[in-house]
Each structure stands twice: as C-alpha cells, then as structure tokens.
Write an enzyme that holds these catalytic residues in place. Structure first.
Site, PDB file in Angstrom:
ATOM      1  N   GLU A   1     -28.743  41.855  14.611  1.00  0.00           N
ATOM      2  CA  GLU A   1     -27.964  41.360  15.756  1.00  0.00           C
ATOM      3  C   GLU A   1     -28.302  39.904  16.062  1.00  0.00           C
ATOM      4  OE1 GLU A   1     -29.430  44.906  17.769  1.00  0.00           O
ATOM      5  OE2 GLU A   1     -27.447  45.160  18.646  1.00  0.00           O
TER       6      GLU A   1
ATOM      7  N   ARG B   1     -30.777  58.680  26.373  1.00  0.00           N
ATOM      8  CA  ARG B   1     -29.475  58.817  27.045  1.00  0.00           C
ATOM      9  C   ARG B   1     -28.808  60.122  26.632  1.00  0.00           C
ATOM     10  NH1 ARG B   1     -27.495  52.958  25.102  1.00  0.00           N
ATOM     11  NH2 ARG B   1     -29.358  51.824  25.752  1.00  0.00           N
TER      12      ARG B   1
ATOM     13  N   HIS C   1     -22.790  47.821  20.849  1.00  0.00           N
ATOM     14  CA  HIS C   1     -23.381  47.539  19.533  1.00  0.00           C
ATOM     15  C   HIS C   1     -22.445  46.684  18.674  1.00  0.00           C
ATOM     16  CE1 HIS C   1     -26.146  51.287  19.923  1.00  0.00           C
ATOM     17  NE2 HIS C   1     -26.838  50.190  20.159  1.00  0.00           N
TER      18      HIS C   1
ATOM     19  N   ARG D   1     -27.047  37.555  23.808  1.00  0.00           N
ATOM     20  CA  ARG D   1     -26.294  38.810  23.711  1.00  0.00           C
ATOM     21  C   ARG D   1     -25.964  39.240  25.132  1.00  0.00           C
ATOM     22  NH1 ARG D   1     -28.457  44.053  24.176  1.00  0.00           N
ATOM     23  NH2 ARG D   1     -26.895  45.625  23.711  1.00  0.00           N
TER      24      ARG D   1
ATOM     25  N   ASN E   1     -31.945  38.218  23.368  1.00  0.00           N
ATOM     26  CA  ASN E   1     -31.384  39.555  23.486  1.00  0.00           C
ATOM     27  C   ASN E   1     -32.225  40.259  24.538  1.00  0.00           C
ATOM     28  OD1 ASN E   1     -30.496  42.143  23.141  1.00  0.00           O
ATOM     29  ND2 ASN E   1     -30.750  42.170  20.905  1.00  0.00           N
TER      30      ASN E   1
ATOM     31  N   HIS F   1     -24.715  53.277  13.905  1.00  0.00           N
ATOM     32  CA  HIS F   1     -25.875  52.493  14.321  1.00  0.00           C
ATOM     33  C   HIS F   1     -26.787  53.455  15.078  1.00  0.00           C
ATOM     34  CE1 HIS F   1     -27.931  48.835  16.080  1.00  0.00           C
ATOM     35  NE2 HIS F   1     -28.392  49.843  16.808  1.00  0.00           N
TER      36      HIS F   1
ATOM     37  N   ASP G   1     -39.062  59.130  20.688  1.00  0.00           N
ATOM     38  CA  ASP G   1     -39.217  58.436  19.411  1.00  0.00           C
ATOM     39  C   ASP G   1     -38.964  59.387  18.243  1.00  0.00           C
ATOM     40  OD1 ASP G   1     -40.669  55.730  18.384  1.00  0.00           O
ATOM     41  OD2 ASP G   1     -41.082  57.432  17.051  1.00  0.00           O
ATOM     42  N   MET G   2     -37.947  59.090  17.445  1.00  0.00           N
ATOM     43  CA  MET G   2     -37.555  59.996  16.365  1.00  0.00           C
ATOM     44  C   MET G   2     -38.681  60.216  15.363  1.00  0.00           C
ATOM     45  SD  MET G   2     -35.274  61.993  15.307  1.00  0.00           S
ATOM     46  CE  MET G   2     -33.556  61.698  15.717  1.00  0.00           C
TER      47      MET G   2
ATOM     48  N   ASN H   1     -32.720  53.404  19.080  1.00  0.00           N
ATOM     49  CA  ASN H   1     -32.972  54.012  20.391  1.00  0.00           C
ATOM     50  C   ASN H   1     -31.650  54.184  21.127  1.00  0.00           C
ATOM     51  OD1 ASN H   1     -35.747  54.426  20.321  1.00  0.00           O
ATOM     52  ND2 ASN H   1     -36.127  52.269  20.740  1.00  0.00           N
TER      53      ASN H   1
END
Ligand code: AMP
Length: 367
Positions: free
Chosen positions: A354, A214, A156, A68, A9, A181, A256-257, A184
C-alpha cells in the site's frame, strides 16, 4: 527528476511511514511504524517523529507527503492535493468513518504544522471501488438513504490498485479475477478487466466476512437485539463489532491467525474460529464467481493470504467445481502460483504494498 515522497498510513493507535524515491525506478529508502499513539498527544508524537527524521537526514530531498485516507465518500476518487477547504470537507466525511478519519485528520494537521514545506496529497482507500455498478453499491434500504451516501463503498483500495498494477506488469491479469486481501483487516474484491465490480466491505470496514477483531456482516436484527435486549449503547456495540469480535471474539484466545493456527490442534476454540473464517471467505469466493460469471484468477494477499498455506488450502477446499485446484507443494512453499497446471482458475500469492501505491499516486499527481 526522481521525487522523494514520505508516505503516511495512520490507524487508530499506530502510524506506518516510509520514504520512497519514485522515478525511472522505485526505491524504498526507509520504513517504520510509530506505536501506542493513543497514549500521548498525537501532535507531540508527530513533532518528535519529524524532528527525528530531520536529525537522521531522512527527509533530505523529500518534497511531498502522501496520505492514505480511509474514506473519500461519494465525491473523492482521484488523489487530491491537500488544501484547507479539502480538510474541512474531510471533517464532514468523518461521520462515514468515525473510527478512522478523525485520527487521520489529526495526523494531517500535525504533519502540516510540523513539516509545512511538504506538499500533502490524499489517496483514498475507497477510490478503487468507485467503478462498482450501482447494483453492487446499493443496500436494500431506501432511495433517500442511498442518495445520502448510505451505500457500499469498500476499502483496501490502495492494496487492490497495487495488486492489479502488479498483475498487469507481470502480464498475469485475466478478465475475471477475485482478489482476497486477508490481513488483520480483510476483504475481497471481484475484479473484471482490472476494475472493481463488487467488494465485501460496505459503508464501513466492519462489513464483509469475519476478520481479526471485526464481526463482518450481521443480520441487522442482531444489532437491534444488542441495543434493545442487552441494553448496549451504540458505542458499546461498535466496540464489540469492531474490536472484540471476529477471530478474537470467537476464539476467546487471540486475534492473531498465526497464534490460532499454532493452537488449533489442542484448543477446539482456535480450530472453530479458523473454521468460521475460512467458511465465510469461501462463501464470498462462490458469490463473486457468480458475479463474474466464471473465474480465471484467484489472488491471495495480506499477512494471512501471503503467509498461510493452511488458510489458503482450507478456503479453496471443495471449490473444484469452480475450477480451483491447489498444488499442495507450491502452496506449502508460498509460491507465486499455487494452483495445479490444469486448474481452470490460476491461484496466486502476491504480496501487497500500500505504501508504494501511495507514493505512486502522489508522484503522479505532482508530475
Ligand atoms: P496484516 O494485517 O496484513 O499485517 O496481517 C496480519 C495477520 O497475518 C495476523 O493475523 C498474522 O497472524 C497473520 N500472519 C502473518 N504471518 C502468518 C503466517 N506465517 N501464518 C499465518 N498467519 C500469519
């Protein structure tokens, strides 16, 4: 015979990998990440990576690589075996995903060179959404542009496919589901009877709601304003909307949350960025309720969706009219079900995978 599969990925600066054994059972034998790939030649880094795996005997029994692939365009849906002809088609598709596909093609080329004995299989992140009705795919542009492939694709897909399969396995997938989903990169899908009927990202993964870096959807006039009035080049606009916007741009602190949550009480900029994120996600929940004509299940996944009670509860605030009622204790515990028993719509927290989905698809194609 169980099959051992290397999954790849690859993003713009990192590459996540794992080795799965898929048979009667599914076992992850190894997983890891290569970082800072932009600092040196990708080919050399991948040569060393394959060499290291061989030295650790990690490729013993591995017969295939599942990749992916971010964008399959209009025509690539099912997983496909990699051939030179396919790779050249993928190069043509690069204009649809110029930020992601070229790096993924480089990774495929390097791995095909350094591990030529492994069969390559491409798994498309757009595939899950190809079931969307045409009304959900079309932009309000022109027929000509739509015919040229300027439509909503959505991303996704490997994550959504995994989550749908997992819900089915648990006998927990009702007719009308919304899956969020939130990592990031973040997106949402409206899912009817296990199939995507709408999704937030569009032609590119920059669309939808605001993400870590984004911007999400913008008035097209904003982009023109930046080009005409602010004299920004297309590349500079792209850098802004893909890498410098979202939580990072609005907070001026971090993308970063977790870090923003820890600063929200003392820094209003962090609090405001979180407010905007939750507000935008909530609006998408409302619009997909309308798309589905009701809601039986809301699923949270991705790094934020799986781990942040605060963000889940903030998103669901004020959604009682949609039949969503969060159980605070279950939510704090990141429990599998975080809704109250009387909530018309169940709310679940489900970790995504994933890599496993890539391994499953690769195994199916080669079976
Ligand atoms: P992903 O891209 O799926 O790995 O998700 C990464 C995002 O999840 C980052 O913004 C992290 O800060 C966020 N995240 C991970 N754990 C937590 C947590 N416990 N609380 C809030 N955000 C988290």
């Amino acid at each position: 015979m169980p099959r051992r599969i290397l999954t790849i990925n690859s993003g713009s600066s990192s590459l996540k990998y794992s080795v799965y054994e898929i048979g009667e059972t599914e076992t992850c034998l190894l997983s890891g990440k290569l970082d800072n790939l932009h600092l040196e030649s990708r080919d050399a880094a991948i040569a060393r990576f394959i060499d290291d795996l061989h030295k650790q005997n990690s490729l013993a029994g591995v017969t295939a690589i599942g990749y992916r692939i971010v964008h399959g365009g209009m025509h690539h849906v099912e997983p496909e075996r990699l051939t030179p002809q396919f790779l050249s088609e993928l190069r043509d598709l690069s204009t649809l995903a110029p930020d992601h596909l070229p790096d993924q093609i480089l990774a495929i080329e390097a791995l095909s060179k350094h591990a030529p004995e492994l069969t390559g299989v491409a798994c498309f992140d757009t595939a899950f959404h190809r079931t969307m009705p045409r009304v959900a795919q079309l932009y309000g542009l022109t027929r000509e542009l739509a015919d040229q492939g300027i439509v909503r694709y959505g991303f996704h897909g490997l994550s959504y496919s995994y989550l749908v399969q997992e819900l089915q396995r648990q006998n927990a997938l009702p007719a009308r589901a919304i899956i969020a989903h939130l990592g990031n990169g973040a997106s949402m899908a409206a899912v009817r009877d296990g199939k995507s009927v709408d999704t937030s990202m569009g032609l590119t993964p920059t669309g939808g709601f605001m993400m870590s870096t984004r911007s999400g959807d913008l008035d097209p006039g904003v982009v023109l304003h930046l080009i005409r009035q602010k004299q920004m080049t297309p590349d500079a606009v792209n850098e802004l909307v893909a890498k410098k916007a979202g939580l990072k741009g609005l907070s001026g602190i971090s993308s970063d949350m977790r870090e923003l949550e820890s600063k929200a009480a003392t820094d209003p900029r962090a609090a405001e960025a979180i407010d905007v994120f939750c507000y935008q996600v909530r609006k998408f929940v409302g619009s997909y309720f309308a798309v589905l004509g009701g809601l039986d299940l809301l699923v949270f996944s991705g790094g934020i969706g799986e781990n942040s009670p605060l963000i889940r509860s903030r998103i669901c605030e004020g959604l009682s009219a949609l039949g969503i009622a969060i159980d605070p204790a279950a939510n704090r515990a990141n429990a599998p079900v975080v809704s109250q028993p009387n909530s018309t719509a169940a709310v679940r927290v489900l970790p995504t995978n994933e890599e496993l989905m890539i391994a499953r698809y690769t195994n199916q194609l080669l079976a």
